[in-house]
Every structure is written in C-alpha cells, then in structure tokens.
Write a protein that holds these residues in place. Structure first.
Motif, PDB file in Angstrom:
ATOM      1  N   ASN A 224      68.300  15.205  46.452  1.00 59.77           N
ATOM      2  CA  ASN A 224      67.528  16.064  45.556  1.00 59.77           C
ATOM      3  C   ASN A 224      66.038  15.870  45.793  1.00 59.77           C
ATOM      4  O   ASN A 224      65.219  16.023  44.895  1.00 59.77           O
ATOM      5  N   ALA A 225      65.672  15.503  47.021  1.00 55.54           N
ATOM      6  CA  ALA A 225      64.272  15.208  47.350  1.00 55.54           C
ATOM      7  C   ALA A 225      63.447  16.482  47.427  1.00 55.54           C
ATOM      8  O   ALA A 225      63.954  17.567  47.716  1.00 55.54           O
ATOM      9  N   THR A 226      62.152  16.329  47.169  1.00 55.89           N
ATOM     10  CA  THR A 226      61.216  17.402  47.480  1.00 55.89           C
ATOM     11  C   THR A 226      60.835  17.265  48.950  1.00 55.89           C
ATOM     12  O   THR A 226      60.816  16.160  49.488  1.00 55.89           O
ATOM     13  N   ILE A 227      60.541  18.367  49.610  1.00 56.36           N
ATOM     14  CA  ILE A 227      60.372  18.331  51.063  1.00 56.36           C
ATOM     15  C   ILE A 227      59.210  19.231  51.478  1.00 56.36           C
ATOM     16  O   ILE A 227      58.976  20.286  50.875  1.00 56.36           O
ATOM     17  N   ARG A 228      58.479  18.772  52.505  1.00 56.37           N
ATOM     18  CA  ARG A 228      57.359  19.547  53.033  1.00 56.37           C
ATOM     19  C   ARG A 228      57.329  19.432  54.543  1.00 56.37           C
ATOM     20  O   ARG A 228      57.416  18.333  55.088  1.00 56.37           O
ATOM     21  N   ARG A 229      57.205  20.571  55.218  1.00 54.19           N
ATOM     22  CA  ARG A 229      57.107  20.576  56.681  1.00 54.19           C
ATOM     23  C   ARG A 229      55.665  20.274  57.070  1.00 54.19           C
ATOM     24  O   ARG A 229      54.726  20.885  56.557  1.00 54.19           O
ATOM     25  N   LEU A 230      55.487  19.345  58.012  1.00 54.68           N
ATOM     26  CA  LEU A 230      54.153  18.923  58.436  1.00 54.68           C
ATOM     27  C   LEU A 230      53.734  19.504  59.775  1.00 54.68           C
ATOM     28  O   LEU A 230      52.545  19.512  60.102  1.00 54.68           O
ATOM     29  N   GLY A 231      54.696  19.961  60.568  1.00 55.96           N
ATOM     30  CA  GLY A 231      54.374  20.499  61.888  1.00 55.96           C
ATOM     31  C   GLY A 231      55.499  20.216  62.863  1.00 55.96           C
ATOM     32  O   GLY A 231      56.628  19.928  62.462  1.00 55.96           O
ATOM     33  N   ARG A 232      55.190  20.299  64.156  1.00 56.46           N
ATOM     34  CA  ARG A 232      56.201  20.075  65.194  1.00 56.46           C
ATOM     35  C   ARG A 232      55.775  18.935  66.106  1.00 56.46           C
ATOM     36  O   ARG A 232      54.597  18.811  66.464  1.00 56.46           O
TER      37      ARG A 232
ATOM     38  N   SER B  38      49.992  15.278  60.070  1.00 56.05           N
ATOM     39  CA  SER B  38      49.670  16.656  60.480  1.00 56.05           C
ATOM     40  C   SER B  38      48.619  16.704  61.570  1.00 56.05           C
ATOM     41  O   SER B  38      48.658  17.591  62.439  1.00 56.05           O
ATOM     42  N   ARG B  39      47.671  15.783  61.530  1.00 52.09           N
ATOM     43  CA  ARG B  39      46.609  15.771  62.557  1.00 52.09           C
ATOM     44  C   ARG B  39      47.182  15.523  63.945  1.00 52.09           C
ATOM     45  O   ARG B  39      46.562  15.922  64.939  1.00 52.09           O
TER      46      ARG B  39
END
Length: 285
Positions: free
Chosen positions: A155-163, A279-280
C-alpha cells in the motif's frame, strides 16, 4: 487557588480573564457558551466563592481571583511555551529513516550525497539498507525504497524518478571476444538482458549471477563483456563502454514510501533528498 483545580479549569479561568465574557472564552477554547458557564459554576461551587463579578455584561475578577492573577499568567505562559516546543519537536525533521535499495543506488548515488542531507537536517540518521528483493511496507521493513521497476508496492505511495540507462562494457585489460557474463535465468527477461542477447546473440556465457557487483567482478576476471548501468560502468576504471551501446536498455526508477511513516517530517525530508539526488543522475524521459 484550590490546588485541586486541573490545568483545564485554570485555563478556563485564564481565558475568562483575558476575554471578559463567557462567549469569548468559549470561542477560544472551542466549546459552546453553555459549557463554559457550566464549568465556571462547578469551579466556583468547589471553591465556595465567586471568581468573577458580572458588571455591564462583562466578567471582572473578584479580589480572590485578582490575588492570584500573576501566578495564573505565569502558568499560562509556561503552558503555551511547552505547547510550542512540542509542536516544534513534532515538525522538526529528526530521527532514524530506513531506506532500502540496491547497492548500486546506495553506493553510487545516495551515500556520496549524504553530506547534503546532513547539512540540511543534522538530526536525521539514515539507514541505507541494501536489498536485492522488494521489501514489504505493510510489514514495515523500510520507510522508503528506491527500486528499478515498480514491483510489488503493498500500500506504498510511489513516484517515478526517471530512467536508468544501461550499456555494454568490456574490460580494458584481458578482453575476450565473444564472451559475456549475464543474469541468472530468473532474470532473463529483464530489459538489459534482452538487449544483451540482441547485441551478443552467439556469445559464450562465462558466468551468471543476480548481483551486478558479482557480474562486474566476473567480467573483469574473465575478460567478458557485461551489461551494466552507465552509472556503474562509467565509474569503474577497469571497463570501457562498447561504442554504440549506451541506452541499449533502460529501467524505470521509482521511489516508494510507507503510507503512514511517509508522513513523518524526517521521512518526508529524506524522500525529498532522494528525489532530487537520484533524479539528477537519471535520464528524465
């Protein structure tokens, strides 16, 4: 003042002194006027004396109450300061935060940037826990995680940071043409392994492992080509990138947070640091 009075009752008396009316004190305390009047009546009945005179629809402290107003004011100030300190403590980013990820992420991205986090939030202790598997947020195995691919998210919250880009690398010394090292069969469908198969369809597999660190060591030892994240391959002086293979495969990188612990100030601060730091270093597409 009777020592048996609670702070809640003393707080009521203090607000009545400050506001001068039952309605003003009731608004400040978040109750209705009838409740305020009833509480005052109970206090005065217990004391056996009036604390206020009713003059022109306002409450004026009686001599009995006026005698203890300095002490009451001091108590109110102490209580307010204590409340402010509790709020500040709750809002400050401090404590231990457990971050789960691959050794690649911890070793090449997060650990080298810990100084930025420590400078901004000296009260935070970070546990960089290396996990090849997906941790369970429901079982509180981590507060935050950085993963290659979404995986099971509980039930985690999730965020995409890049590839994260991959490329084929070859040892600078002792390279052996036509040889590779690769993941085990359980990971054969990963994008980087699909790309490796397309780039070296007839190559001899010298060794297999599910660990990138092990594959890098095996490649350096045997002279075999190896598919590595560019962050890892570029940082290892033993390898040279095979021309034309950068971006042969990509893996999406996600930051996940425990749904409840993720609201804590310290965890939010570490999450922001992870998002900016990771992300950097990634492809943003």
């Amino acid at each position: 003042m009777d020592a048996g009075l609670s702070w809640e009752e003393l707080e009521l008396v203090n607000e009545l002194v400050a506001g001068g009316t039952l309605s003003a004190a009731a608004r400040q305390l978040g109750v209705d006027q009838t409740t305020t009047a009833r509480r005052l009546a109970r206090i005065e009945a217990r004391l056996g004396a009036a604390l206020f005179d009713r003059v022109d629809r306002r409450l004026r402290p009686t001599p009995l109450l006026r005698d203890i107003l300095p002490q009451l004011s001091t108590m109110a100030a102490v209580a307010e300061e204590a409340g402010n300190r509790l709020r500040r403590s709750r809002e400050e980013a401090a404590g231990s935060v457990r971050v789960s990820s691959l050794g690649l992420v911890h070793g090449l991205i997060l650990a080298p940037s810990l100084g930025d986090l420590a400078a901004a939030h000296p009260g935070i202790e970070v546990d960089l826990n290396i996990e090849d598997r997906s941790v369970s947020f429901e079982e509180r195995e981590a507060d935050l995680a950085v993963r290659l691919g979404r995986g099971p998210v509980d039930n985690a919250t999730i965020r995409r940071l890049g590839r994260l880009a991959f490329a084929l690398y070859r040892p600078k010394a002792g390279a052996r043409s036509g040889c590779i090292v690769a993941y085990g069969q359980d990971y054969a469908d990963m994008p980087e392994m699909t790309a490796l198969k397309a780039l070296r369809p007839d190559a001899r597999v010298m060794a297999r492992s599910n660990s990138l660190d092990v594959l890098a060591e095996a490649a350096a030892s045997t002279g075999a080509d190896v598919m590595l994240p560019v962050l890892m391959g570029d940082a290892d002086p033993r390898f040279a990138e095979v021309a034309g293979t950068r971006g042969a495969a990509f893996r999406d990188v996600y930051r996940l947070a425990h749904p409840e612990r993720g609201k804590a100030p310290a965890v939010r601060a570490v999450a922001r640091w992870i998002d900016a730091t990771v992300s950097r270093r990634l492809d943003k597409s």
